[in-house]
Write a protein that holds these residues in place. Structure first.
Motif, PDB file in Angstrom:
ATOM      1  N   ASN A 270       0.834  -1.210   0.000  1.00  0.00           N
ATOM      2  CA  ASN A 270       0.000   0.000   0.000  1.00  0.00           C
ATOM      3  C   ASN A 270       0.868   1.259   0.000  1.00  0.00           C
ATOM      4  O   ASN A 270       0.571   2.234  -0.697  1.00  0.00           O
ATOM      5  N   ALA A 271       1.935   1.211   0.808  1.00  0.00           N
ATOM      6  CA  ALA A 271       2.815   2.388   0.924  1.00  0.00           C
ATOM      7  C   ALA A 271       3.374   2.751  -0.458  1.00  0.00           C
ATOM      8  O   ALA A 271       3.439   3.930  -0.824  1.00  0.00           O
ATOM      9  N   LYS A 273       2.012   1.668  -3.425  1.00  0.00           N
ATOM     10  CA  LYS A 273       0.879   1.888  -4.336  1.00  0.00           C
ATOM     11  C   LYS A 273       0.281   3.296  -4.211  1.00  0.00           C
ATOM     12  O   LYS A 273      -0.095   3.911  -5.200  1.00  0.00           O
ATOM     13  N   GLY A 304      -1.505  10.401   1.280  1.00  0.00           N
ATOM     14  CA  GLY A 304      -2.127  10.578   2.584  1.00  0.00           C
ATOM     15  C   GLY A 304      -3.625  10.288   2.543  1.00  0.00           C
ATOM     16  O   GLY A 304      -4.190   9.990   1.484  1.00  0.00           O
ATOM     17  N   ILE A 305      -4.245  10.382   3.715  1.00  0.00           N
ATOM     18  CA  ILE A 305      -5.676  10.038   3.812  1.00  0.00           C
ATOM     19  C   ILE A 305      -6.374  11.140   4.595  1.00  0.00           C
ATOM     20  O   ILE A 305      -5.898  11.534   5.666  1.00  0.00           O
ATOM     21  N   ILE A 313     -10.996   3.072   6.963  1.00  0.00           N
ATOM     22  CA  ILE A 313     -10.223   2.293   5.981  1.00  0.00           C
ATOM     23  C   ILE A 313      -9.952   0.853   6.418  1.00  0.00           C
ATOM     24  O   ILE A 313      -9.548   0.039   5.607  1.00  0.00           O
ATOM     25  N   ARG A 319     -12.976   1.779   0.375  1.00  0.00           N
ATOM     26  CA  ARG A 319     -11.937   2.486  -0.363  1.00  0.00           C
ATOM     27  C   ARG A 319     -12.282   3.959  -0.327  1.00  0.00           C
ATOM     28  O   ARG A 319     -13.455   4.311  -0.416  1.00  0.00           O
ATOM     29  N   GLU A 325      -7.037   8.650  -6.409  1.00  0.00           N
ATOM     30  CA  GLU A 325      -6.871   7.237  -6.120  1.00  0.00           C
ATOM     31  C   GLU A 325      -7.734   6.350  -7.012  1.00  0.00           C
ATOM     32  O   GLU A 325      -7.499   5.153  -7.120  1.00  0.00           O
ATOM     33  N   GLY A 330      -7.850  -2.044  -6.566  1.00  0.00           N
ATOM     34  CA  GLY A 330      -7.878  -2.717  -5.270  1.00  0.00           C
ATOM     35  C   GLY A 330      -9.294  -3.090  -4.905  1.00  0.00           C
ATOM     36  O   GLY A 330     -10.255  -2.614  -5.524  1.00  0.00           O
ATOM     37  N   PHE A 331      -9.412  -3.963  -3.895  1.00  0.00           N
ATOM     38  CA  PHE A 331     -10.728  -4.425  -3.439  1.00  0.00           C
ATOM     39  C   PHE A 331     -11.169  -3.740  -2.143  1.00  0.00           C
ATOM     40  O   PHE A 331     -12.295  -3.897  -1.706  1.00  0.00           O
ATOM     41  N   GLY A 332     -10.227  -3.084  -1.478  1.00  0.00           N
ATOM     42  CA  GLY A 332     -10.545  -2.551  -0.149  1.00  0.00           C
ATOM     43  C   GLY A 332     -10.592  -3.651   0.892  1.00  0.00           C
ATOM     44  O   GLY A 332     -11.387  -3.586   1.838  1.00  0.00           O
ATOM     45  N   GLY A 334      -7.379  -5.449   1.927  1.00  0.00           N
ATOM     46  CA  GLY A 334      -6.080  -5.681   2.567  1.00  0.00           C
ATOM     47  C   GLY A 334      -6.041  -5.197   4.013  1.00  0.00           C
ATOM     48  O   GLY A 334      -5.595  -5.925   4.906  1.00  0.00           O
ATOM     49  N   LEU A 335      -6.501  -3.971   4.260  1.00  0.00           N
ATOM     50  CA  LEU A 335      -6.420  -3.434   5.620  1.00  0.00           C
ATOM     51  C   LEU A 335      -7.415  -4.119   6.548  1.00  0.00           C
ATOM     52  O   LEU A 335      -7.159  -4.301   7.740  1.00  0.00           O
ATOM     53  N   TYR A 336      -8.556  -4.516   5.991  1.00  0.00           N
ATOM     54  CA  TYR A 336      -9.540  -5.256   6.812  1.00  0.00           C
ATOM     55  C   TYR A 336      -8.921  -6.580   7.271  1.00  0.00           C
ATOM     56  O   TYR A 336      -8.957  -6.918   8.458  1.00  0.00           O
ATOM     57  N   SER A 359       1.428   8.850   4.871  1.00  0.00           N
ATOM     58  CA  SER A 359       0.760   8.097   5.945  1.00  0.00           C
ATOM     59  C   SER A 359       1.775   7.234   6.671  1.00  0.00           C
ATOM     60  O   SER A 359       2.748   6.772   6.080  1.00  0.00           O
ATOM     61  N   PHE A 361       1.377   3.771   8.921  1.00  0.00           N
ATOM     62  CA  PHE A 361       0.540   2.726   9.515  1.00  0.00           C
ATOM     63  C   PHE A 361       1.344   2.044  10.615  1.00  0.00           C
ATOM     64  O   PHE A 361       2.541   1.773  10.448  1.00  0.00           O
TER      65      PHE A 361
HETATM   66  P1  ADP Z   1      -7.062  -1.561  -1.435  1.00  0.00           P
HETATM   67  O1  ADP Z   1      -5.687  -0.974  -1.417  1.00  0.00           O
HETATM   68  O2  ADP Z   1      -7.142  -2.852  -2.158  1.00  0.00           O
HETATM   69  O3  ADP Z   1      -8.100  -0.589  -1.849  1.00  0.00           O
HETATM   70  P2  ADP Z   1      -6.847  -1.690   1.491  1.00  0.00           P
HETATM   71  O4  ADP Z   1      -7.794  -2.328   2.454  1.00  0.00           O
HETATM   72  O5  ADP Z   1      -5.433  -2.117   1.558  1.00  0.00           O
HETATM   73  O6  ADP Z   1      -7.481  -1.951   0.063  1.00  0.00           O
HETATM   74  O7  ADP Z   1      -6.913  -0.148   1.717  1.00  0.00           O
HETATM   75  C1  ADP Z   1      -8.168   0.495   1.903  1.00  0.00           C
HETATM   76  C2  ADP Z   1      -8.094   1.938   1.475  1.00  0.00           C
HETATM   77  O8  ADP Z   1      -7.253   2.664   2.381  1.00  0.00           O
HETATM   78  C3  ADP Z   1      -7.464   2.156   0.124  1.00  0.00           C
HETATM   79  O9  ADP Z   1      -8.416   2.039  -0.913  1.00  0.00           O
HETATM   80  C4  ADP Z   1      -6.923   3.572   0.227  1.00  0.00           C
HETATM   81  O10 ADP Z   1      -7.983   4.482   0.010  1.00  0.00           O
HETATM   82  C5  ADP Z   1      -6.525   3.673   1.693  1.00  0.00           C
HETATM   83  N1  ADP Z   1      -5.079   3.436   1.919  1.00  0.00           N
HETATM   84  C6  ADP Z   1      -4.508   2.305   2.361  1.00  0.00           C
HETATM   85  N2  ADP Z   1      -3.178   2.465   2.495  1.00  0.00           N
HETATM   86  C7  ADP Z   1      -2.905   3.744   2.138  1.00  0.00           C
HETATM   87  C8  ADP Z   1      -1.706   4.535   2.080  1.00  0.00           C
HETATM   88  N3  ADP Z   1      -0.525   4.043   2.421  1.00  0.00           N
HETATM   89  N4  ADP Z   1      -1.837   5.815   1.670  1.00  0.00           N
HETATM   90  C9  ADP Z   1      -3.030   6.342   1.329  1.00  0.00           C
HETATM   91  N5  ADP Z   1      -4.195   5.648   1.377  1.00  0.00           N
HETATM   92  C10 ADP Z   1      -4.137   4.364   1.777  1.00  0.00           C
END
Ligand code: ADP
Length: 373
Positions: A270-271, A273, A304-305, A313, A319, A325, A330-332, A334-336, A359, A361
């Motif tokens: 993610n970092a 991407k 950033g977010i 997120i 997403r 962005e 992406g599917f949204g 990974g973080l879940y 950001s 994490f």
């Molecule tokens: P995906 O990347 O497949 O959409 P994730 O669950 O990994 O799914 O991330 C969810 C959302 O969080 C992303 O769609 C993005 O909007 C935000 N996000 C995650 N990591 C970052 C990051 N390093 N910088 C900015 N936004 C991020």
């Protein structure tokens, strides 16, 4: 005038809080009778004093059948009793209370799921009655269950052809390794197969998490060595970014190596991407101030977010709606998945971020042995 008013007029037309005018009572019933959400009101004895037509429609009971009864007969054993204990405590303190999902029973015995908000109203002598506004979530739950079943089956079915493709690809790679152009094509096909495998794995993990089947293979883990290995592997997948590792700690945890690796890989991916205009990602390992937790952070200098998105997120399929962005796939999930894995390890995951600056994490995990200074 709704005939419900007539039904209550003889005994209960006035608001139970104070003497109210006939006009106010009519307004009260116009409002509650028209509400699409089921409403139930008790009297100070805790018995049902009023139910609106939406409640009658949902439960199959008429108001005549339930008036003056204690609502306990509606409760299903599936609702944990602590919810009602918490409820009564807060109501007696005069506080509103919104329940987690609770389950009640209809007249025909079937069960329905609701979120309820209870508003306590104190009458003279400190007696309390409450207004309960319900939100029926039975259909939503059923749709979610169907979606989860579909995701489970689809990801499982997709996995088999992809594994076969991957195996044949390896054979082809060996056979065609001398031809430069073929090698180029094969590298691209392989990278797309890997991407597809990653997406399917995410779907499979979500399906396992949601059905409570994500099992951990726990053992002693040297977190520093694991991070170093992941950094080397991840660096091979990106030419645009330099991933650097910093550490103030040499720590051991109890964890599932593959799953923790999955979290770190996801944060690093993610970092990279989400920082297409930057070139650096820093991963850092230290211990918390309490010396009882390892803390890993992954910092990027990307988009950033925004504040309002930050709490969301980690939710499934979330997403951000960012225009920039929109182009990043992406599917949204990974973080879940990462948050569920960390939660299962009794750890925490969170983010600090500034829009336009980048950001960081973080996740923390309990140390095997608390560190002494
Ligand atoms: P995906 O990347 O497949 O959409 P994730 O669950 O990994 O799914 O991330 C969810 C959302 O969080 C992303 O769609 C993005 O909007 C935000 N996000 C995650 N990591 C970052 C990051 N390093 N910088 C900015 N936004 C991020």
């Amino acid at each position: 005038m709704h005939n419900k008013l007539g039904a209550h007029t003889t005994k209960k037309v006035a608001s139970p809080t104070r003497e109210s005018s006939y006009d106010e009572s009519i307004q009260f019933y116009q409002f509650t009778d028209a509400s699409p959400d089921p409403i139930l009101i008790t009297n100070t004895k805790g018995n049902i004093w009023y139910v609106n037509p939406a409640w009658e429609k949902l439960t199959g009971y008429t108001s005549k059948e339930v008036i003056d009864k204690n609502p306990r007969f509606l409760h299903s054993l599936k609702t944990p009793s602590r919810i009602y204990k918490d409820l009564w405590k807060l109501l007696s303190e005069g506080k509103n209370f919104t329940t987690d999902e609770i389950c009640d029973r209809k007249k025909d015995g079937t069960e329905y799921q609701i979120h309820s908000t209870f508003f306590p109203i104190r009458k003279d002598n400190n007696n309390i009655f409450y207004v309960q506004i319900q939100h029926d979530i039975t259909k939503k739950n059923e749709l979610e269950r169907q979606r989860d079943t579909f995701i489970g089956i689809a990801s499982h079915e997709l996995k088999t052809p992809i594994s076969t493709l991957s195996a044949y690809m390896q054979i082809l790679e060996k056979r065609l390794q001398d031809d430069k152009q073929n090698k180029y094509f094969i590298t691209h096909i392989k990278s797309q197969i890997n991407r597809l495998t990653g997406l399917i794995d995410d779907l499979l993990h979500v399906s396992r998490i949601d059905s409570g089947k994500l099992e951990l293979n726990l053992k002693k883990l040297d977190l520093e060595s694991l991070i170093k290995k992941v950094v080397v592997d991840s660096q091979l997948t990106t030419e645009s970014h330099t991933i650097s590792y910093k550490s103030d700690a040499h720590v051991t945890i109890i964890g599932d190596e593959l799953r923790i690796e999955q979290v770190i890989v996801n944060l690093l991916n993610n970092a990279v991407k989400y920082s297409q205009n930057a070139h650096e990602v820093i991963i850092h390992l230290c211990t918390d101030t309490d010396k009882a937790h390892a803390v890993v952070s992954v910092k990027d200098f990307g988009m950033g977010i925004v504040k309002k998105d930050q709490p969301n997120i980690f939710q499934r399929f979330y997403r951000t709606k960012d225009k920039e962005e929109g182009r990043i796939s992406g599917f949204g999930l990974g973080l879940y998945i990462s948050s569920q894995i960390i939660k299962k390890h009794r750890g925490k995951i969170w983010v600090e971020s500034t829009r336009g600056k980048g950001s960081t994490f973080f996740f923390s995990l309990p140390l095997l042995v608390k560190k002494n200074e």
